[in-house]
Motif scaffolding. Sequence first.
Motif, PDB file in Angstrom:
ATOM      1  N   ALA A 181      -6.588  -1.461   1.275  1.00 32.45           N
ATOM      2  CA  ALA A 181      -5.171  -1.833   1.251  1.00 32.45           C
ATOM      3  C   ALA A 181      -4.970  -3.329   1.488  1.00 32.45           C
ATOM      4  O   ALA A 181      -4.112  -3.965   0.871  1.00 32.45           O
ATOM      5  CB  ALA A 181      -4.400  -1.023   2.295  1.00 32.45           C
ATOM      6  N   ARG A 234      -4.026   2.315  -5.291  1.00 28.61           N
ATOM      7  CA  ARG A 234      -4.203   3.078  -4.054  1.00 28.61           C
ATOM      8  C   ARG A 234      -4.463   4.551  -4.317  1.00 28.61           C
ATOM      9  O   ARG A 234      -4.817   5.295  -3.409  1.00 28.61           O
ATOM     10  CB  ARG A 234      -2.956   2.944  -3.172  1.00 28.61           C
ATOM     11  CG  ARG A 234      -2.708   1.529  -2.653  1.00 28.61           C
ATOM     12  CD  ARG A 234      -1.546   1.516  -1.655  1.00 28.61           C
ATOM     13  NE  ARG A 234      -1.271   0.168  -1.182  1.00 28.61           N
ATOM     14  CZ  ARG A 234      -0.363  -0.643  -1.706  1.00 28.61           C
ATOM     15  NH1 ARG A 234       0.384  -0.213  -2.722  1.00 28.61           N
ATOM     16  NH2 ARG A 234      -0.182  -1.859  -1.213  1.00 28.61           N
ATOM     17  N   ARG A 235      -4.291   4.961  -5.570  1.00 30.36           N
ATOM     18  CA  ARG A 235      -4.371   6.393  -5.888  1.00 30.36           C
ATOM     19  C   ARG A 235      -5.583   6.754  -6.731  1.00 30.36           C
ATOM     20  O   ARG A 235      -5.757   7.912  -7.104  1.00 30.36           O
ATOM     21  CB  ARG A 235      -3.089   6.811  -6.609  1.00 30.36           C
ATOM     22  CG  ARG A 235      -1.837   6.582  -5.760  1.00 30.36           C
ATOM     23  CD  ARG A 235      -0.567   6.761  -6.570  1.00 30.36           C
ATOM     24  NE  ARG A 235      -0.460   8.084  -7.158  1.00 30.36           N
ATOM     25  CZ  ARG A 235       0.477   8.434  -8.039  1.00 30.36           C
ATOM     26  NH1 ARG A 235       1.380   7.538  -8.430  1.00 30.36           N
ATOM     27  NH2 ARG A 235       0.516   9.649  -8.531  1.00 30.36           N
ATOM     28  N   GLU A 286       0.118  -0.152  -6.282  1.00 35.52           N
ATOM     29  CA  GLU A 286       0.422   1.225  -5.919  1.00 35.52           C
ATOM     30  C   GLU A 286      -0.476   2.186  -6.681  1.00 35.52           C
ATOM     31  O   GLU A 286      -0.988   3.168  -6.128  1.00 35.52           O
ATOM     32  CB  GLU A 286       1.889   1.538  -6.205  1.00 35.52           C
ATOM     33  CG  GLU A 286       2.293   2.982  -5.916  1.00 35.52           C
ATOM     34  CD  GLU A 286       2.034   3.384  -4.474  1.00 35.52           C
ATOM     35  OE1 GLU A 286       1.729   4.567  -4.237  1.00 35.52           O
ATOM     36  OE2 GLU A 286       2.115   2.510  -3.580  1.00 35.52           O
ATOM     37  N   LEU A 328      -5.665  -5.284  -1.683  1.00 35.63           N
ATOM     38  CA  LEU A 328      -4.571  -5.121  -2.641  1.00 35.63           C
ATOM     39  C   LEU A 328      -3.356  -5.943  -2.230  1.00 35.63           C
ATOM     40  O   LEU A 328      -2.684  -6.551  -3.077  1.00 35.63           O
ATOM     41  CB  LEU A 328      -4.198  -3.641  -2.754  1.00 35.63           C
ATOM     42  CG  LEU A 328      -5.268  -2.717  -3.373  1.00 35.63           C
ATOM     43  CD1 LEU A 328      -4.827  -1.267  -3.277  1.00 35.63           C
ATOM     44  CD2 LEU A 328      -5.538  -3.099  -4.818  1.00 35.63           C
ATOM     45  N   PRO A 371     -10.441   4.450  -2.971  1.00 39.31           N
ATOM     46  CA  PRO A 371      -9.553   3.424  -3.537  1.00 39.31           C
ATOM     47  C   PRO A 371      -9.869   2.059  -2.929  1.00 39.31           C
ATOM     48  O   PRO A 371     -10.509   1.956  -1.879  1.00 39.31           O
ATOM     49  CB  PRO A 371      -8.152   3.907  -3.131  1.00 39.31           C
ATOM     50  CG  PRO A 371      -8.309   5.363  -2.865  1.00 39.31           C
ATOM     51  CD  PRO A 371      -9.687   5.527  -2.295  1.00 39.31           C
TER      52      PRO A 371
END
Length: 362
Positions: A54, A75-76, A72, A57, A51
Amino acid sequence: MCRSRPTWNSRPLRCCARTRDWRRDQTERLRPPGVLATWCPAEVAEKFLSPAPAELLRRLVEQGELSAEEAELARRVPVAEDVTVEADSGGHTDGRPLGSLLPRVLMLRDDVTRRFGYRRPVGVGAAGGLGTPAAVAAAFALGAAYVVTGSVNQTATEAGISDDAKTLLAQADVADVTMAPAADMFEMGVTLQVLRRGTMFAPRASRLYAAYRTHSSLEDIPSPERQKLERDVLGARVDEVWERTKRFWAARDPAQITRAENDPKHRMALVFRWYLGSSSRWAIDGDTGRRTDYQIWCGPAVGAFNRWTAGGFLAEPENRSVVQIALNLLEGAAVLTRAHQLRTYGVPVPASAFAYTPRRLA
């Protein structure tokens, strides 16, 4: 397709994150963005299989480029939906064998899938050195989800290079390729794979790089050596090339001119890079007066392709469309795979079953 290096840039991610593919489908499985990445090193592959970072993002949310929900979801899912393992290809290449590289990345893909709990694994394809049905069949046997061809497509009717350059490619064999300095990373000594037969580009470009490494400026090059470079490589006086180079950078990036005027070494690099950049244009335009300076990116696959197609349907230039090339490679790979399967079952299979002949396919 994009050939990406292990760096993160928010712009491509923003574009991908805004596409409609970033959503939950009816089974609550996430769809990754439509990004297809091509690379060699496994450490680069892991960036695309994972992904988005963080921190990146978080910054995009703060800048209003992504909503909290989009971040969100990001992140997956992996950055790329499909990734292509590039082996010994034309142009920029690490020269790594597909038989070693592809299984390594497939294992990495499986590890990353378990680590992040993906419900839909990333597709891993293969590229580099694929010029015959046997090579394509081998890639699928190694576990490739798809294949990507490159060098062989330069001989296609749709290819943007000149017919003169295509003729040179059609005469190449497997060993008729070599490494030469790359224009975009000349100062770093990075090389790429180009056609050797019928062109003197590689040794001439190497002479320029040797002069760049040895001398601190154009003025530092001894007069006899400089005259030979002008006569045998550049085809023009250094001062003339510099004027052409300045006109080019004035329209594209004037800061390069300013830097060159203050840094003689950079000025020398820009002058020599003029030759490397022009050599590709001469091949595209079919400037036969500079035929021996053509820079044509290709790998050994083009030689294997020429030997496979010799005397058949795809030997004729007018028949070499990208569709016919692709269909024959895939059809041939299917035929060879079936023949190998029958042989493993103990069925006597004649040698002729492994010799697929190109033909017109719908």
